[in-house]
Each structure stands twice: as structure tokens, then as C-alpha cells.
Motif scaffolding. Structure first.
Motif, PDB file in Angstrom:
ATOM      1  N   ILE A 291      21.126  -1.105   1.889  1.00 32.75           N
ATOM      2  CA  ILE A 291      19.838  -0.414   1.782  1.00 32.75           C
ATOM      3  C   ILE A 291      18.850  -1.037   2.771  1.00 32.75           C
ATOM      4  O   ILE A 291      18.606  -2.241   2.752  1.00 32.75           O
ATOM      5  CB  ILE A 291      19.301  -0.521   0.334  1.00 32.75           C
ATOM      6  CG1 ILE A 291      20.283   0.201  -0.620  1.00 32.75           C
ATOM      7  CG2 ILE A 291      17.902   0.073   0.226  1.00 32.75           C
ATOM      8  CD1 ILE A 291      20.136  -0.166  -2.065  1.00 32.75           C
ATOM      9  N   LYS A 292      18.329  -0.179   3.635  1.00 30.32           N
ATOM     10  CA  LYS A 292      17.349  -0.641   4.631  1.00 30.32           C
ATOM     11  C   LYS A 292      15.971  -0.124   4.238  1.00 30.32           C
ATOM     12  O   LYS A 292      15.815   1.074   3.974  1.00 30.32           O
ATOM     13  CB  LYS A 292      17.703  -0.101   6.013  1.00 30.32           C
ATOM     14  CG  LYS A 292      19.020  -0.608   6.556  1.00 30.32           C
ATOM     15  CD  LYS A 292      19.231  -0.045   7.961  1.00 30.32           C
ATOM     16  CE  LYS A 292      20.614  -0.392   8.479  1.00 30.32           C
ATOM     17  NZ  LYS A 292      20.880   0.200   9.796  1.00 30.32           N
ATOM     18  N   ILE A 293      14.997  -1.005   4.224  1.00 29.89           N
ATOM     19  CA  ILE A 293      13.636  -0.589   3.870  1.00 29.89           C
ATOM     20  C   ILE A 293      12.660  -1.072   4.939  1.00 29.89           C
ATOM     21  O   ILE A 293      12.739  -2.208   5.417  1.00 29.89           O
ATOM     22  CB  ILE A 293      13.195  -1.167   2.508  1.00 29.89           C
ATOM     23  CG1 ILE A 293      14.304  -1.010   1.450  1.00 29.89           C
ATOM     24  CG2 ILE A 293      11.907  -0.494   2.021  1.00 29.89           C
ATOM     25  CD1 ILE A 293      13.969  -1.618   0.113  1.00 29.89           C
ATOM     26  N   LYS A 294      11.779  -0.165   5.265  1.00 33.35           N
ATOM     27  CA  LYS A 294      10.701  -0.442   6.228  1.00 33.35           C
ATOM     28  C   LYS A 294       9.402  -0.119   5.510  1.00 33.35           C
ATOM     29  O   LYS A 294       9.159   1.041   5.189  1.00 33.35           O
ATOM     30  CB  LYS A 294      10.851   0.528   7.409  1.00 33.35           C
ATOM     31  CG  LYS A 294      11.022  -0.103   8.757  1.00 33.35           C
ATOM     32  CD  LYS A 294      11.224   1.008   9.792  1.00 33.35           C
ATOM     33  CE  LYS A 294      10.913   0.471  11.174  1.00 33.35           C
ATOM     34  NZ  LYS A 294      11.354   1.396  12.220  1.00 33.35           N
ATOM     35  N   SER A 295       8.573  -1.128   5.267  1.00 31.11           N
ATOM     36  CA  SER A 295       7.332  -0.873   4.530  1.00 31.11           C
ATOM     37  C   SER A 295       6.117  -1.188   5.379  1.00 31.11           C
ATOM     38  O   SER A 295       6.064  -2.239   6.028  1.00 31.11           O
ATOM     39  CB  SER A 295       7.278  -1.751   3.274  1.00 31.11           C
ATOM     40  OG  SER A 295       8.278  -1.376   2.379  1.00 31.11           O
ATOM     41  N   TYR A 296       5.164  -0.300   5.345  1.00 25.47           N
ATOM     42  CA  TYR A 296       3.857  -0.537   5.980  1.00 25.47           C
ATOM     43  C   TYR A 296       2.867  -0.807   4.863  1.00 25.47           C
ATOM     44  O   TYR A 296       2.631   0.042   4.018  1.00 25.47           O
ATOM     45  CB  TYR A 296       3.418   0.666   6.812  1.00 25.47           C
ATOM     46  CG  TYR A 296       4.245   0.818   8.086  1.00 25.47           C
ATOM     47  CD1 TYR A 296       3.816   0.191   9.269  1.00 25.47           C
ATOM     48  CD2 TYR A 296       5.429   1.542   8.089  1.00 25.47           C
ATOM     49  CE1 TYR A 296       4.574   0.316  10.434  1.00 25.47           C
ATOM     50  CE2 TYR A 296       6.184   1.658   9.242  1.00 25.47           C
ATOM     51  CZ  TYR A 296       5.746   1.045  10.417  1.00 25.47           C
ATOM     52  OH  TYR A 296       6.489   1.150  11.556  1.00 25.47           O
ATOM     53  N   VAL A 297       2.306  -2.002   4.883  1.00 25.96           N
ATOM     54  CA  VAL A 297       1.513  -2.486   3.761  1.00 25.96           C
ATOM     55  C   VAL A 297       0.172  -2.991   4.258  1.00 25.96           C
ATOM     56  O   VAL A 297       0.080  -3.564   5.342  1.00 25.96           O
ATOM     57  CB  VAL A 297       2.267  -3.649   3.077  1.00 25.96           C
ATOM     58  CG1 VAL A 297       1.586  -4.063   1.787  1.00 25.96           C
ATOM     59  CG2 VAL A 297       3.723  -3.272   2.806  1.00 25.96           C
ATOM     60  N   ARG A 298      -0.851  -2.759   3.410  1.00 22.03           N
ATOM     61  CA  ARG A 298      -2.149  -3.351   3.753  1.00 22.03           C
ATOM     62  C   ARG A 298      -2.120  -4.842   3.386  1.00 22.03           C
ATOM     63  O   ARG A 298      -1.305  -5.266   2.559  1.00 22.03           O
ATOM     64  CB  ARG A 298      -3.273  -2.660   2.964  1.00 22.03           C
ATOM     65  CG  ARG A 298      -3.429  -1.194   3.315  1.00 22.03           C
ATOM     66  CD  ARG A 298      -4.827  -0.654   3.003  1.00 22.03           C
ATOM     67  NE  ARG A 298      -4.808   0.787   3.253  1.00 22.03           N
ATOM     68  CZ  ARG A 298      -4.758   1.721   2.279  1.00 22.03           C
ATOM     69  NH1 ARG A 298      -4.760   1.378   1.009  1.00 22.03           N
ATOM     70  NH2 ARG A 298      -4.721   2.999   2.603  1.00 22.03           N
ATOM     71  N   PRO A 299      -3.020  -5.601   3.955  1.00 16.85           N
ATOM     72  CA  PRO A 299      -3.009  -7.047   3.664  1.00 16.85           C
ATOM     73  C   PRO A 299      -3.169  -7.359   2.175  1.00 16.85           C
ATOM     74  O   PRO A 299      -2.700  -8.389   1.701  1.00 16.85           O
ATOM     75  CB  PRO A 299      -4.223  -7.567   4.463  1.00 16.85           C
ATOM     76  CG  PRO A 299      -4.397  -6.586   5.577  1.00 16.85           C
ATOM     77  CD  PRO A 299      -3.990  -5.249   5.025  1.00 16.85           C
ATOM     78  N   ASN A 300      -3.802  -6.468   1.426  1.00 25.06           N
ATOM     79  CA  ASN A 300      -3.941  -6.698  -0.023  1.00 25.06           C
ATOM     80  C   ASN A 300      -2.665  -6.362  -0.791  1.00 25.06           C
ATOM     81  O   ASN A 300      -2.621  -6.447  -1.998  1.00 25.06           O
ATOM     82  CB  ASN A 300      -5.116  -5.889  -0.572  1.00 25.06           C
ATOM     83  CG  ASN A 300      -4.827  -4.386  -0.579  1.00 25.06           C
ATOM     84  OD1 ASN A 300      -3.825  -3.933   0.011  1.00 25.06           O
ATOM     85  ND2 ASN A 300      -5.688  -3.617  -1.217  1.00 25.06           N
ATOM     86  N   GLY A 301      -1.645  -5.928  -0.047  1.00 28.97           N
ATOM     87  CA  GLY A 301      -0.365  -5.640  -0.710  1.00 28.97           C
ATOM     88  C   GLY A 301      -0.143  -4.171  -1.047  1.00 28.97           C
ATOM     89  O   GLY A 301       0.922  -3.792  -1.523  1.00 28.97           O
ATOM     90  N   ARG A 302      -1.123  -3.322  -0.803  1.00 27.87           N
ATOM     91  CA  ARG A 302      -0.955  -1.900  -1.149  1.00 27.87           C
ATOM     92  C   ARG A 302       0.016  -1.251  -0.173  1.00 27.87           C
ATOM     93  O   ARG A 302      -0.137  -1.335   1.044  1.00 27.87           O
ATOM     94  CB  ARG A 302      -2.310  -1.189  -1.092  1.00 27.87           C
ATOM     95  CG  ARG A 302      -2.269   0.283  -1.466  1.00 27.87           C
ATOM     96  CD  ARG A 302      -1.958   0.499  -2.939  1.00 27.87           C
ATOM     97  NE  ARG A 302      -1.875   1.918  -3.294  1.00 27.87           N
ATOM     98  CZ  ARG A 302      -0.735   2.545  -3.613  1.00 27.87           C
ATOM     99  NH1 ARG A 302       0.405   1.865  -3.649  1.00 27.87           N
ATOM    100  NH2 ARG A 302      -0.755   3.817  -3.958  1.00 27.87           N
ATOM    101  N   PHE A 303       1.026  -0.587  -0.732  1.00 28.13           N
ATOM    102  CA  PHE A 303       1.988   0.150   0.094  1.00 28.13           C
ATOM    103  C   PHE A 303       1.333   1.413   0.633  1.00 28.13           C
ATOM    104  O   PHE A 303       0.807   2.202  -0.142  1.00 28.13           O
ATOM    105  CB  PHE A 303       3.205   0.607  -0.720  1.00 28.13           C
ATOM    106  CG  PHE A 303       4.084  -0.497  -1.237  1.00 28.13           C
ATOM    107  CD1 PHE A 303       3.786  -1.839  -1.004  1.00 28.13           C
ATOM    108  CD2 PHE A 303       5.236  -0.191  -1.961  1.00 28.13           C
ATOM    109  CE1 PHE A 303       4.616  -2.839  -1.488  1.00 28.13           C
ATOM    110  CE2 PHE A 303       6.052  -1.187  -2.432  1.00 28.13           C
ATOM    111  CZ  PHE A 303       5.756  -2.511  -2.207  1.00 28.13           C
TER     112      PHE A 303
END
Lengths: 759, 759
Positions: A291-303
């Protein structure tokens, strides 16, 4: 009132005294014994089979090979038939196959007078193959120019499904987003039910009867009919008590072949003996996944946006592969909702390995390992609390996805209870700044899980009730007891509605498709929800008929009576007017209006709801030897109303034990060159023993789900989901090393610790 | 259309290949074996039983005696429970009895590891009795001062019932009446079913399970519950194929004891072995009867007034005795209606002989022998034609007696058909003026017979149908196949209503009270009439539901479709719109409205109708050796619509064979001093063999009974009624000697011929 009470299992006495009868216990004398010949190559074609020597062995009745069987391909996965051909299960195997697709494929079978003779005959059969190089990984299968394992699937991809919510490409343009990528690997593991999938078959009254250890008798009936090309009404499946299934027996395993073997000897009784070694590789396994995951997240952790690619190792045959990989990918968007976009691509890939099928939690242990590892990776990278980052992103009350709705919500509370038991905040503090070879850590994981298969597939269940003349009630359900306690739960439900003692509910545990009402069977954590509603509706109808007869017998107007505590009472003042036994006896035997009070109710379920849970683990890692010790571990579940606390806890213990083995020690191993299984036995396959198992704490939060018959929702599979990632995260916390692969074997740990310079 | 066709028996293949499974074929290994110790006196009290030596025998598990069993008396006769205590069956025996009432009474039982050990242990048990003189006849039982066999019946009369129509004392005053008196004696005979009444019992899932060869599984469930004093819902009775019953198995035989034997060894499986010798005397027998008739007749043969006294030899226990003797007496007034008055007194009398119970035709073979002998006696005395005197007095169309109504009438035609086959008029002429030692004669007898037990007892039956996904139908009925072909007939009925091939009707032959709908069982020639109506109603309901779903699936208005030849067709023009299979598959699997199409219907029957028949026989008597040879014999039946001609003929052949033995050779013999049975085996009991059996001609007349489900009425028992009296009358015609006792053994004939100076 019996719902919510820890009443004793209805099968307790039978099971602890050894009197409970399983498939093998019903077998009459003089059955013939069959054994299967398995291929000794993983990929290729059977050119020729020489049975001449084997046939001469005294006591051999019949030998059939892959060249003899009907030219019918059939599907094996245990789903209700889909009338929509786009959702139809894949028919990709025959009873025996000339095209060999894994090491151990079924290519011939011997029927003999005894197991010994059959086994000897198997050894005397000579096979010539045309052999190809085995494809032993997802990557190899997908490589340009790889040889197709099934001719209808030229790229070795059984299915590619996908979804997209929001505009991913736009979403990732937001300024200040942090990209975090991960690739997570889960192993091929085995259900390890105690009872092998044995069966026997014989012809009787113009029907082919198969007595078998299955979770899905009515579905098996249909598949045997399909495989043999005969009307389903001519098949009869009988399912006695079974020694575990865990999804393996949500597939047609050897029932079609067994039926055919009886058929070719004129309907004589033939028992098909499957050894433990065969049960490991010749039934189904849990999909290994990448399973490959690419996440773009704000510095506060919000996806904000996420992209996920799920590759399921399908093995040699389709089985449930088209739906499991897809379900895993879809679950990823449910437990965590990105603010702007999420997209998923799910690939189910054929390899020359044992066929992957359903196993407890159907893809969710794999995706949860990936997601829960990934979110810890993010949190630690951003230096955010791992609990808080989950709370920020996780599913909220009233969430709905594709017909599955959050009718009740206890996820927050699950987390709080788990934190409290594990003394989370205290341990986080305590485990700071560790040195030395023993390192301690805490970790956690959460999950959501749907209850049943609506709206993807049909959800239907039936219950038939008959009022006995002593006021007790006879119950027939198509839903199956597979060790999980279903019989006990249905008994409680019916006792609850009728307000009679549970001892007066007599549930027929054996399903016999000739007489048992239809139900899809035990899977998808559906039975207490879908079949339970059938039980409830049937009990309500029976109650109505009882009261109607009481009105007739007592010559009192409708609406004046109710059934309470096995008595017919005056609704106004509670005066006892007659016992249920008197009503029941009168109903049948009075000559004015004799009625046989029964209720036969089908419940089609058109709702689905999410269950939740969290696992917290406190571990210590002996760095030098790569050994993980579990100090404390807890699963906290939101399964709606807990119907029977003791049974529920037992269900959780079993699931936790499975997830523990999944995280720490279990994996099926193969010779990469030949495809030969290396550890298909309980000596070499490392299932946790009681010595490896810590105290497994099971707790529940108190919710009530309006869509369930008694406020209840899924609990069957969920316990098997979160322990592995929670341990992985605790090890991360303890050592600073984020393993993205399970099981976390000592060898794997030590190698990595050396690599990281920790030892 | 299948009604009226000779379709092959649905169990034909199973039975001719030996694959059909009977009680013994289901027994699992390692069952314990029980044997019963029978008394060696006929009348008295068990003072003491010494089991010390028997208990020491290795392999003996448990011995119980009449001093150990529960203090519960229970009834054994197979009737539905009567809520009216005046009609309740007599509870007069315990599981084992200290009061010995016949030679062979059950006084102890041994449970052992094998039949051999149990048998040896039985022989080691020592019994001390207090012995009384055996009462071996009705006369002895009724003698002033005779010792009561049951303390609640001081005169040894179980029941005395009576009726009176008209004013007998006035009627006989008519001038010119001729008084003719007769006394007729019938023997105690045995059913001689091939399969002994074996059973086995075990505890499972909190229930006591008894697998047994019975005609009445649901009633046995109730009686076992009564005998053991536990709720009927805790009993489960399973009835596989059975090797004949003929009424013997319309009684609780050893099932209650068997259940108790399992109970006292903790629910282990115990099989109770009953030998042929035991089956003869320890089950039930047909009542020996003494029947006195006093008829006042006009010179033209018209009956004016009649008085009848029926004495039934009840034997040791009540069983069906209260109703059989009464039914015999009542039937007397039905077939022949006196112009002015008729009265009857029926006595059921206890003796120290085996208990009399139900046997094919339930008292009517006895009364018919008496009546049909008597009417020939009258005819010959008045020199009237024996056919004409019957026609003058016999039941006419539209007759009704106590709720039993002549809804259809073919008696006249039966007589005409019989006369034609036997060439009656020609033979009467031909056989005039015979001399020599070989004398020929023709004789006849007629009868009427009710269909079921309404209104005396409850008549209720149920049928459950399930539509399989291939368009075939699953059938469950409480009505039992006992060799008579019930399964085949129900299959035809359901195929007829649904208009599907009989091959697509799958009837579950085994009754299992846990899952089989309620039915009283096989007796009283009721099943094709009462249970058949349940089958018809269920099929009609199923058809309606099928069409309803077809309307939904095809989006067509209600009323536009019908089911024809397994197809859904346009009612207007017959266009085929869908196959039944398509409807069935769609019904279950469509996700919009999934339905499990079933019908579960109970039929309470509130009608009863008369069947009729006549027998004609052409015999020759070898005077010197007292041997009767049957040249020709025919039964002609009016059973309404003949549902399956070949099965119907088979039913008639079997009955004729029974009545042949009844008339010529069968009788149970006892030592008059000790009560010991003398011929309780097939060597000494003279059942006709194939060598003794002439061609048995079976013919039918064509009537249609509006009260039957398909125009049909009783045929199960009637064939067993008329052959014996027809032969007696033929012998009378041949020799001029009117025997008023059967069987007509050579010894009896020779003695009488000597007495009459004929030889």
C-alpha cells in the motif's frame, strides 16, 4: 429480559463435554475416502497424467484427472449471486485444472477404500508438466511482458477499481502543505481454524448431499450447482457445528469437487480428506498487500489531500479478490476524511501463489496497518501528538459514504477509554529519553468497520419460528454458528421479544438447505445485525399470533392482552389470564379452530452502519534480540449495544490474538524459485501460543445504534484489525524506528536496528 | 398434469437399490444397546428383582427395574391430544410395570455395551412374582368375581359405549318379522411389518432425541414428554423411512422407555433392540372380537330392527381399545340402515393378553366379517339373492351419520364391477348341485369406511413449501411415508397445482419434529385427504406469491399473469414472459425487493366422507383336507378420484393379502393356562406367502369426492376389510356350511365337515 446479559452459550454443554457433533462425527461407516493430487510446480501446464500404476492398487475405486472433469468454470467466493453481471463473481477454475497456477494446484483425485490406499495411490500417479517460471510477487506479475496466469487477464490484473473525491490536483497546490509518503507491506497469512475444511458427499432422494464445514451453506448449494451444472434444488448442503472459519470457509473450497467425486461413483458416500498441510495452501489465505500513500498535510496535522494505491496479492485464483482490495482502498477514505480531496486506486493482482480470499476483516487489517502507521509517521514528523492528529482527521458523527452511515458514534470514547487503561499520558512522559537495550513505548491505532455488505451486495436473512405445545419456541435460521456465539445471540433476541426464558428457545444449530430458511451466512460481521433483525421480526410476528389466539381462546377483544413473562396478561392491570403453555396447547389441539402457530420471516436489510474501535499497546523491545514484549494491550470497541458482554469479550480476545500474531510472527513463506510452500504446518508457521499471549483487555463503550435490531452493530471481525499497527506504533515510540512491514519478527528488528546503528 | 397418472414412486430408486435409510441405518458407532426383561407370568405382581449377578457382568452399564422408574402413568394410543377429558386417552402404564398384566410385560431393562452382553444380563436377572390365574378370554374377564386387571376398571371393562336409533322394542313388534341371530368370532392377529419397532435415543442440545420407526412422530413427541414428565419442546423425534406400520406404529411403543434409558445414562446414545419374537407380543395386536347380532327382517330381506353387541378383547392395556370397539359397533349402522331401529352396545374388555391397538381398518375388518357373514346367513335362510339383499339394505347416496357424509357414492358400481369380473351369475348357475370332495362357490362382501377421524377427533395437517432458485420446490410435511406412497402422492398434488414436473418437487421424507410442520400422522386413511388438502392449499399460496413476484419483476399489473408449464405467461394470449426459474432466481437475488418465497399452511379439516368397496371371491374347497383354494378374487374400490392408479392398485394388493391371511390362516395362539405365546415367530404364525397368494385383482370405480383435495377419499385401510368375509361366504356357497369364525384353517374345516356329516 436477556439482551445485554452474559447468558451461558447455548452450545456450552455440548462443546465442553465433547458431545457437539462436527462434520466428521456424522459420517456413517463405509464411506469411501478421496485424496487430491496437487501439482509440484507453481506455473505451467499438465501435459500428461499416468494413472496406470495407481489404478492397479487394490482398494482404489476411481481416479479422475484434470482431463476428465466437466468443462465448466465456476466462481468460489461466498457472495449472494449478483444479478448484475458487472458485479458477478469471477468464474476462473474448474474442479481440477490442467493450467497449473500455484504450487499445489488440484490436478487429480483418487477415491479409495481408505485414506491409506488413497494416499498411496496419489504417490503412484505420474505427471508430466510444461513448466513456466513462477510469478511470486506483485511486482513480478505486473512487470512488462509477464506471462498471464489467466488468459482473460493479460496484465495479471484481476480488477482495478478507483475513486476520487474532490480535485486532488488542485488541492495539493495549497500553499504550505507538507508531503509525506509511505509504502506499507503486509504478509500473506492463514486463518488457522482448528477444523480442516473436510466434507463428505452422497446422493440421496435424487439429490447430491454435501455435509461440510462451511460458513455459508446456502451459497455453497448454489456454487456446487454451478460447478456441476445441475439445478440448485438438486443440491443439499448440511452444516453441523464447525471448528472455526474466519472467512476461509466463506468460499466454496472442496465442496464442488467432493460432490463430483460422489457423483462419479454413482452417489456412494465419499469423504474428501484434507490434511493440515493442504488446508494451509489449498484453501484461501489473507491477501498480502503493498500500500502506497501520499499525504498532503498542513503543519497542524490536518489532511488536505491524499492519494492511495493498494496492490493486493490475489494469488492464483480470483476468489474474493475483486472486492477485498477494493474494500481496503475505500475504507481508507472513511476513517480519515481529507479536507479537500482523496483518491484511490486498487489493484488485485494474480500471482502463482495460493488464492487469497476472505479473512476476518476483509482487507481492513491491511489498510489499517498502512494508515495507522502512516499517521504516526506524519505525527512524529510534524511533532504532533498521535492521538490529537487522529482526532483532528478521523470520521465524525453522521458521516455517510456510499450508503454506509454513522448511525451511532463512540470513536472518541473508545480512544479515551483506551488512553485511560494504558495510562497513556503518564507513559508518554515516563518513556521519554530512554537509553539501553530495553526500550519501552506506547502506541495506538483506530479503525472503522461497516456492518454487513449493503449496498454493495444483497443483504437478506430469514428466520422461522414454531410455537411448541409447552410454550417453548423452535427456531430455524439460515445464519450460521461458527464458534462466534451466533446461536446464543439469536436465542437471546427471541427470548427478549417474546419475554420467555432463554431455556425455552430451542434453536436448531445445524443448517440443512432442504429445510433451513435462506440466509447468506456468516461473514461481514452481518449476522447479529441483518439476521438478528430477521429473528426480531419473526418473534414479533409470532407474538402477535400468540396474542391473537389468546384473544380467541379467552373470548376477549383484540388489544386487551399482552405477553409478559410467559403469561398472557390483562394489558390494563397486569392480571394473569393464562400461561403461554395453555395458549400453545389450546392453539394446536382445540377442535374449533386449530392453528399451528409459526412465523417465517425474511428480512432484507437496506441499511449499514459503522462500528469503531481503538487499540492501545504498551510494549518493551529487547533491542539485542529483537524481541517485543507486550506489557499491556487493550481493544476498546463501539459495537453499539453489547448483546452479551461475556461473548463479546471472547470475540474481542480471539480477534486481538489474531492481530497479535499478524503483527509479530505470522507469515506464509515460499521458495521464491519453485513456489513451494515452506511453512505450511503448525511447527513452522508461527501462530502465537498461550505462552506468547499477554492479558488481552477488552472494553466497550456504550452506544445504541438505531439501525440494528437491538441497538447493535458489527463486532465479529473488528477485533482482528488494530493490534498489529498499535504494536508497530509502540515500537516506533520505544525505538524511534518506524517499521513499514509486518510481522515484526526478531530477525527483521535486529537487522534494522543494526542498519540504524542502534545496536 | 400429474394427478391420475401412474408416476413412478419418488422413493423407488432409493428403495430398490437398498440405499433408502431406515432407523438403523442412521445409527452412529458406539451406541449402547438395551434389552427389555419380560415377565414369565401373565397375571400377578413383581415382588422382587435381583440384579446382583447381572450387574457384575462386564460390559453392563446400567440395569433398571420396575421399582426404579418414575411414578407416571401415560397413554400410548396415537391420537391428537384431546382437550376434552372425557375423550382423553387412558393413561394406564408406566415405563416398566410391577403389576404384570400379560405374559411378556416389561419389568426391567439392561443397558450394555453390546446386544450379546445385554441379552446375557437379562438372563441373569432373577424375579420373584406373586402369581394370579391368567384371564385368557373375554368371557373369563367378564365372569362375576374375576380379578380386575386394572384397579380403576373393577369389571375389567375399559369402556362400554352404545347407541340407539329408533325404538327397538317397538320395532320388533311388527308382524311377520323373522328373527335371525348370529355370533361371530375374529382372531387376534399381528401386523407383521418387516421392520421391528426399533429406536435409539440420545441427548443433544438440551433435548432428548429419539430416532424411531413410527407413523406418528409429532404424537410420539407428546407421549414421550408425558411419560418422562418433561416439556414437549424438549423432545425431538426423527422418523426416517419405515419398513411398514399398519397401525402398530400408531402407538407409542418403546420410544418412551428408550428415551428414559438414554436419560439415565446421561444422554448417551442407547439403542433399544426389539426382536421379532418381542415385536409379536410386546407391541400391539388387532383386537379379537366376539360380535352378537340379532336381526328382525321382513321376508323380502329388508332389515327392520337390529341389535348388536361387540366385545373387543383389549388385552392388557388400553391403547386404542376405547375407540376401536366403538368404531366397529358404529360402522354396523352405517353400511346397513334398518328401517325402524338399530341399537348397539360395545364393550372393550381387559384380558391378560397382549395389548390390542390400531391395525389397518381399525375394527372394521372384524365388524365386516360379522355383518357380511350375517347377511349371507339371512339371505340363504330366506332364500334371497345375496347381492340383492345387500342392495336392499345398504347405505344410499347422501347418507350422513354423526358428521360423516356420503359426498360421493360408487358402492352400486363396485358391486356391478365385481360381479362382472367374477362372472357372478354364470358361476351361481354353474356351481349348483355339486357333489364330491371338491366343491366350488362364489361369495362377496361390501363395506363403507370413513376418511379420517373428524368429528370424533381433531384433524389438522401442515405443509411448508419453499421455492428453490432453480424453480423447483422444497416440500416439508408432517404427514408420514410409511410405505403407502404418501410422498409420491403429495409430490403429484403439488406438481399439479403449480403445473411443474414432478421431478421438480423435492419432498423431504424424514420427519424431524424440530423442523417439520405439525401433522397427526399416518392413520385413519387420512393423509391424502387431510394432509393432501394442506399440500394443495400451500401450493396455491406459493403459486400466488410466485405470480405476485412475477408481476413485480415484469412490471405488469396484478391479474395479468398465470403460471403454466413452469412458465409465467400472459393470461390473455398465453405468451411466455419468463421461466419459473428466472422468477425464482430474481425473487431471492434482486436487490430492490428480495423475497424468500415460502408457504407454511395448516389445514384443519372439518369434513369426512365415506369410501366404499366390494370383494368377490371364487373358491374351491377340498373337503377331505379342509383346504380352500382361491380361484379368483377381486376388490373393487370407490376411493373417489384415483390419484395414481399403480400405487392405488399396490395399496389394494397389500390389503387384500392381509385380509386373505386374516380369513384363512392367521391367528395368535397362547397357552391357555400360562398365557405364554405359542407362535410369536414367522415359522409358526401363518402369514400367507407368495405360494399361498392368488392373483389379486384390484379395480376402481370412477367417482369424484367434492370434499377431498383432488376428488379423493380413503384408500389406505379399506382394501384390508372385505376379503375374509367374501371367502367365508364363498365357502358357505360351496359347501353349505356357514363358518362364523376365522381363520378358516384346514383343522377347523375338517372338524366341522365331519360334524356336519359331509366327509
Amino acid at each position: 429480559m436477556s439482551i445485554g446479559k452474559s447468558i451461558k452459550r447455548v452450545d456450552a454443554f455440548e462443546k465442553v463435554t465433547g458431545r457437539a457433533r462436527y462434520t466428521n462425527d456424522y459420517l456413517l461407516n463405509n464411506a469411501l475416502i478421496a485424496k487430491v493430487l496437487h501439482s509440484t510446480i507453481a506455473n505451467g501446464i499438465v501435459k500428461k497424467i499416468d494413472i496406470s500404476e495407481a489404478s492397479k492398487l487394490p482398494g482404489v475405486i476411481k481416479i479422475i484427472t484434470c482431463f476428465d472433469v466437466p468443462d465448466i468454470t465456476f466462481p468460489t467466493s461466498g457472495h449472494p449471486l449478483s444479478l448484475d453481471i458487472h458485479h458477478a463473481d469471477i468464474a476462473d477454475r474448474k474442479l481440477l485444472n490442467t493450467r497449473v497456477r500455484y504450487y499445489g494446484d488440484d490436478i487429480a483425485a483418487v477415491i479409495a477404500k481408505s485414506d491409506l490406499i488413497a494416499t498411496r495411490a496419489i504417490r503412484l500417479i505420474k505427471v508430466e508438466y510444461e513448466e513456466y517460471e513462477p510469478i511470486m510477487s506483485i511486482d513480478a506479475a505486473l512487470k512488462q511482458g509477464a506471462r498471464p496466469i489467466h488468459k482473460n487477464f493479460p496484465n495479471n490484473i484481476l480488477t482495478h477499481s478507483n475513486y476520487q473525491i474532490g480535485n486532488y490536483d488542485e488541492a495539493i497546490k495549497e500553499e504550505g502543505l507538507i508531503l509525506i509518503e509511505g509504502e506499507y507491506i503486509t504478509p500473506m497469512v492463514k486463518h488457522c481454524h482448528m477444523e480442516a475444511p473436510i466434507s463428505y458427499a452422497y446422493a440421496e432422494a435424487g439429490k447430491m448431499v454435501v455435509v461440510t464445514s462451511t460458513q455459508i451453506p446456502h451459497i455453497i448449494r448454489r456454487i456446487v450447482g454451478q460447478a456441476l451444472g445441475i439445478g440448485w434444488g438438486k443440491i443439499r448442503i448440511i452444516k453441523p457445528y464447525i471448528g472455526g472459519g474466519f472467512g476461509d470457509k466463506q468460499d466454496a473450497l472442496y465442496e464442488p469437487l467432493n460432490a463430483y467425486l460422489s457423483y462419479i461413483v454413482g452417489g456412494r458416500c465419499v469423504k474428501l480428506n484434507i490434511s493440515r498441510e493442504e488446508a494451509f495452501v489449498n484453501t484461501r489465505v489473507r491477501h498480502a498487500m503493498k500500500i502506497k500513500i501520499k499525504s498532503y498535510v498542513r503543519p497542524n496535522g490536518r489532511f488536505v489531500a491524499r492519494k492511495i494505491e493498494v496492490y493486493g496479492n490475489k494469488g492464483a485464483y480470483a476468489s474474493h479478490g475483486h472486492s477485498i482490495t477494493s474494500k481496503a482502498g475505500n475504507a481508507s477514505k472513511q476513517i480519515y476524511n481529507d479536507e479537500k480531496a482523496i483518491k484511490g486506486d486498487m489493484y488485485s493482482v494474480f500471482t502463482n501463489m495460493p488464492a487469497s480470499g476472505a479473512m476476518r476483516a476483509y482487507g481492513i487489517p491491511q489498510i489499517t496497518f498502512a494508515l495507522e502507521s502512516h499517521i504516526d509517521d506524519i505525527a512524529r514528523k510534524l511533532d504532533i501528538d498521535v492521538v490529537n492528529i487522529r482526532k483532528l482527521n478521523m470520521m465524525k458523527p453522521d458521516y455517510e459514504d456510499n450508503g454506509i452511515k454513522c448511525y451511532s458514534y463512540g470513536l472518541d470514547e473508545c480512544i479515551e477509554k483506551g488512553k485511560e487503561y494504558i495510562e497513556w499520558d503518564k507513559k508518554i512522559e515516563e518513556y521519554k529519553h530512554q537509553t539501553g537495550l530495553i526500550r519501552k513505548g506506547v502506541g495506538m491505532a483506530i479503525f472503522s468497520y461497516a456492518t454487513g455488505v449493503y449496498p454493495i451486495l444483497l443483504e437478506t436473512a430469514s428466520c422461522r419460528l414454531v410455537l411448541n405445545q409447552d410454550g417453548s419456541v423452535q427456531v430455524q435460521m439460515g445464519a450460521t454458528e461458527i464458534g462466534q456465539g451466533a446461536d446464543t445471540i439469536f436465542t437471546q433476541m427471541i427470548a427478549e421479544v417474546l419475554d420467555i426464558p432463554v431455556q425455552n428457545v430451542h434453536l436448531v444449530t445445524t443448517q440443512d438447505t432442504d429445510v433451513t430458511p435462506y440466509d447468506s451466512g456468516a461473514y461481514a460481521s452481518r449476522q447479529s445485525y441483518v439476521s438478528g433483525m430477521a429473528a426480531k421480526k419473526a418473534a414479533l410476528e409470532l407474538k402477535e399470533k400468540i396474542i391473537e389466539h389468546a384473544n380467541f381462546m379467552l373470548k376477549l377483544p383484540m388489544g386487551s392482552l399482552e405477553l409478559k413473562n410467559s403469561m398472557i396478561v390483562n394489558k390494563e392491570n397486569g392480571d394473569i389470564l393464562a400461561s403461554l403453555e395453555e395458549i400453545a396447547t389450546h392453539a394446536l389441539y382445540n377442535v374449533e379452530k386449530s392453528v399451528h402457530i409459526t412465523a417465517d420471516v425474511t428480512n432484507q436489510c437496506k441499511s449499514n452502519t459503522f462500528s469503531f474501535g481503538a487499540c492501545f499497546a504498551d510494549v518493551e523491545v529487547d533491542m539485542a534480540i529483537g524481541k517485543i514484549k507486550i506489557n499491556k494491550v487493550i481493544n476498546v470497541h463501539d459495537c453499539g449495544k453489547v448483546l452479551n458482554p461475556q461473548l463479546a469479550a471472547a470475540q474481542v480476545h480471539g480477534g486481538m490474538s489474531m492481530s497479535l500474531g499478524y503483527g509479530l510472527s505470522e507469515q506464509m513463506l515460499f521458495n521464491e524459485k519453485t513456489g513451494k510452500p515452506l511453512n505450511n504446518n503448525f511447527l513452522d508457521y508461527k501462530l502465537p501460543t498461550v505462552m506468547d499471549t499477554p492479558h488481552l483487555e477488552a472494553q466497550f463503550v456504550d452506544t445504541y445504534d438505531i439501525s440494528g435490531p437491538f441497538g447493535n452493530k458489527a463486532l465479529g471481525e473488528p477485533p482482528a484489525i488494530p493490534v498489529a499497527p498499535a504494536i508497530r506504533n509502540a515500537v516506533y515510540h520505544a525505538t524511534g524506528v518506524n517499521f513499514n512491514i509486518i510481522p515484526l519478527t526478531p530477525q527483521r528488528l535486529v537487522e534494522r536496528f543494526i542498519e540504524e546503528g542502534l545496536i
